[in-house]
Write an enzyme that holds these catalytic residues in place. Structure first.
Site, PDB file in Angstrom:
ATOM      1  N   ILE A   1       8.664  -3.980  13.227  1.00 39.90           N
ATOM      2  CA  ILE A   1       8.827  -4.984  12.177  1.00 39.90           C
ATOM      3  C   ILE A   1      10.294  -5.333  11.939  1.00 39.90           C
ATOM      4  O   ILE A   1      10.653  -6.513  11.869  1.00 39.90           O
ATOM      5  CB  ILE A   1       8.210  -4.466  10.857  1.00 39.90           C
ATOM      6  CG1 ILE A   1       6.711  -4.251  11.038  1.00 39.90           C
ATOM      7  CG2 ILE A   1       8.481  -5.438   9.713  1.00 39.90           C
ATOM      8  CD1 ILE A   1       6.102  -3.343  10.005  1.00 39.90           C
TER       9      ILE A   1
ATOM     10  N   CYS B   1      -2.277   9.521 -21.443  1.00 40.31           N
ATOM     11  CA  CYS B   1      -1.556   8.528 -22.247  1.00 40.31           C
ATOM     12  C   CYS B   1      -0.619   7.661 -21.417  1.00 40.31           C
ATOM     13  O   CYS B   1      -0.054   6.701 -21.926  1.00 40.31           O
ATOM     14  CB  CYS B   1      -0.797   9.206 -23.388  1.00 40.31           C
ATOM     15  SG  CYS B   1       0.697  10.093 -22.863  1.00 40.31           S
TER      16      CYS B   1
ATOM     17  N   GLN C   1       0.839  -1.193   0.000  1.00 45.59           N
ATOM     18  CA  GLN C   1       0.000   0.000   0.000  1.00 45.59           C
ATOM     19  C   GLN C   1       0.875   1.245   0.000  1.00 45.59           C
ATOM     20  O   GLN C   1       0.366   2.356  -0.091  1.00 45.59           O
ATOM     21  CB  GLN C   1      -0.876   0.018   1.263  1.00 45.59           C
ATOM     22  CG  GLN C   1      -1.857  -1.138   1.359  1.00 45.59           C
ATOM     23  CD  GLN C   1      -2.614  -1.119   2.679  1.00 45.59           C
ATOM     24  OE1 GLN C   1      -2.040  -1.302   3.753  1.00 45.59           O
ATOM     25  NE2 GLN C   1      -3.912  -0.889   2.614  1.00 45.59           N
TER      26      GLN C   1
ATOM     27  N   ILE D   1       3.775   4.005  -1.200  1.00 45.05           N
ATOM     28  CA  ILE D   1       4.003   4.690  -2.480  1.00 45.05           C
ATOM     29  C   ILE D   1       5.437   5.184  -2.568  1.00 45.05           C
ATOM     30  O   ILE D   1       5.763   6.016  -3.411  1.00 45.05           O
ATOM     31  CB  ILE D   1       3.020   5.882  -2.624  1.00 45.05           C
ATOM     32  CG1 ILE D   1       3.181   6.862  -1.449  1.00 45.05           C
ATOM     33  CG2 ILE D   1       1.584   5.374  -2.715  1.00 45.05           C
ATOM     34  CD1 ILE D   1       2.316   8.117  -1.565  1.00 45.05           C
TER      35      ILE D   1
ATOM     36  N   SER E   1       0.291  -3.000   8.450  1.00 44.21           N
ATOM     37  CA  SER E   1      -0.979  -2.472   7.947  1.00 44.21           C
ATOM     38  C   SER E   1      -2.045  -2.747   8.994  1.00 44.21           C
ATOM     39  O   SER E   1      -2.095  -3.842   9.561  1.00 44.21           O
ATOM     40  CB  SER E   1      -1.373  -3.142   6.633  1.00 44.21           C
ATOM     41  OG  SER E   1      -2.682  -2.740   6.259  1.00 44.21           O
ATOM     42  N   SER E   2      -2.896  -1.767   9.225  1.00 43.53           N
ATOM     43  CA  SER E   2      -3.969  -2.000  10.188  1.00 43.53           C
ATOM     44  C   SER E   2      -5.176  -2.630   9.504  1.00 43.53           C
ATOM     45  O   SER E   2      -6.192  -2.882  10.140  1.00 43.53           O
ATOM     46  CB  SER E   2      -4.346  -0.691  10.883  1.00 43.53           C
ATOM     47  OG  SER E   2      -4.331   0.355   9.953  1.00 43.53           O
TER      48      SER E   2
ATOM     49  N   HIS F   1      -1.452   1.166  -4.445  1.00 43.10           N
ATOM     50  CA  HIS F   1      -1.758   2.593  -4.337  1.00 43.10           C
ATOM     51  C   HIS F   1      -0.800   3.436  -5.180  1.00 43.10           C
ATOM     52  O   HIS F   1      -0.727   4.652  -4.993  1.00 43.10           O
ATOM     53  CB  HIS F   1      -1.701   3.055  -2.870  1.00 43.10           C
ATOM     54  CG  HIS F   1      -2.816   2.491  -2.041  1.00 43.10           C
ATOM     55  ND1 HIS F   1      -2.845   2.588  -0.667  1.00 43.10           N
ATOM     56  CD2 HIS F   1      -3.932   1.811  -2.378  1.00 43.10           C
ATOM     57  CE1 HIS F   1      -3.940   1.992  -0.200  1.00 43.10           C
ATOM     58  NE2 HIS F   1      -4.616   1.506  -1.213  1.00 43.10           N
TER      59      HIS F   1
ATOM     60  N   CYS G   1       1.285  10.786 -17.097  1.00 40.61           N
ATOM     61  CA  CYS G   1       0.196  11.503 -17.744  1.00 40.61           C
ATOM     62  C   CYS G   1      -1.089  10.731 -17.507  1.00 40.61           C
ATOM     63  O   CYS G   1      -1.137   9.511 -17.695  1.00 40.61           O
ATOM     64  CB  CYS G   1       0.474  11.623 -19.244  1.00 40.61           C
ATOM     65  SG  CYS G   1      -0.968  12.215 -20.157  1.00 40.61           S
TER      66      CYS G   1
HETATM   67 ZN   LIG Z   1       0.063  12.172 -22.288  1.00 38.65          ZN
END
Ligand SMILES: [Zn+2]
Length: 253
Positions: A242, A136, A105, A107, A199-200, A125, A133
């Site tokens: 972790i 495209c 999840q 980014i 993650s919760s 995500h 873009c």
């Molecule tokens: Zn484009």
């Protein structure tokens, strides 16, 4: 932060040692250990500043400017973040062949930075370290976008088609990426161990994946700072940090 007990580390190591095609599922909790803020947590950015809705981004140039201002303001957190012991332990499990896919999840690109091959990371995500873009799909790097923004006060349009350029993330109000969700489901159906890290498990549809894994017979392990609603169905639920836990578990088998 409490350290995991020795017997929990041992049980996790035993489950990993038995696994032949494990899937790792990561959330914000693995990246906070690298200094990436958890936007959704109490006190996180999104509790102080409303997230930008996708529809507003598409329809308003001013909202787009605001979105890019926020993104550039966070650049230091993202650019300086390095994979931590948890990311490196996951990468070691992938290199050994124990883990076949990392569904995330997050980014922040830290799984790829830790050495997990691109094609084994499933980003549900998206990714904020580059842009695309919206029309495209052409990829653009953030450096030139920022330079253009600072010079003109606006982000550039797509050089190929003139479309709107946005970080390659999935925003509030934006559809989940179909291909990645399909890959995540397939990896989950194929796995014999589903390991949740940080993650919760409150954001659906992703939070349905551990239950899907469990239903088709996989073992389920959840490591998270806070309790989750799925701890009851997990074969092992560990509350704690972790990095040190996973590092110790991976080193012991
Ligand atoms: Zn484009």
């Amino acid at each position: 932060m409490k350290a995991a007990a020795a017997d929990e580390t041992k049980r996790l190591a035993a489950l990993l040692a038995e696994a032949r095609r494990a899937v790792v599922f990561t959330g914000a909790g693995i990246s906070t250990e690298s200094g990436i803020p958890d936007f959704r947590s109490p006190g996180g950015i999104w509790t102080r500043m409303a997230p930008i809705d996708f529809r507003d981004f598409v329809t308003s140039a001013e909202v787009r400017r605001e979105a890019w201002r926020r993104r550039f303001a966070m650049e230091e957190s993202f650019a300086l973040a390095r994979p931590n012991a948890g990311h490196l332990a996951v990468a070691a499990l992938v290199a050994r062949g124990t883990v076949h896919a990392v569904i995330t999840q997050n980014i922040d690109n830290l799984h790829q930075d830790s050495g997990v091959p691109d094609d084994q990371v499933i980003e549900i995500h998206g990714n904020t370290r580059y842009a695309r873009c919206l029309d495209c799909g052409t990829r653009m790097e953030l450096g030139p976008i920022r330079a253009h923004f600072e010079r003109h006060g606006d982000p550039p349009d797509c050089a190929v088609c003139g479309g709107i350029v946005k970080t390659a993330t999935i925003s509030f109000g934006q559809a989940m990426p179909e291909r990645e969700m399909a890959r995540a489901e397939q990896a989950t159906l194929d796995c014999d161990l589903f390991l949740v890290l940080g993650s919760s498990l409150v954001v659906y549809p992703a939070a349905g994946l551990p239950l899907l894994a469990k239903r088709q017979g996989a073992r389920l392990v959840i490591v998270n700072r806070e309790p989750t609603e799925q701890d009851d169905v997990a074969d092992l639920a560990i509350r704690g940090e972790i990095g040190p836990l996973l590092e110790a578990a991976v080193a012991s088998f």
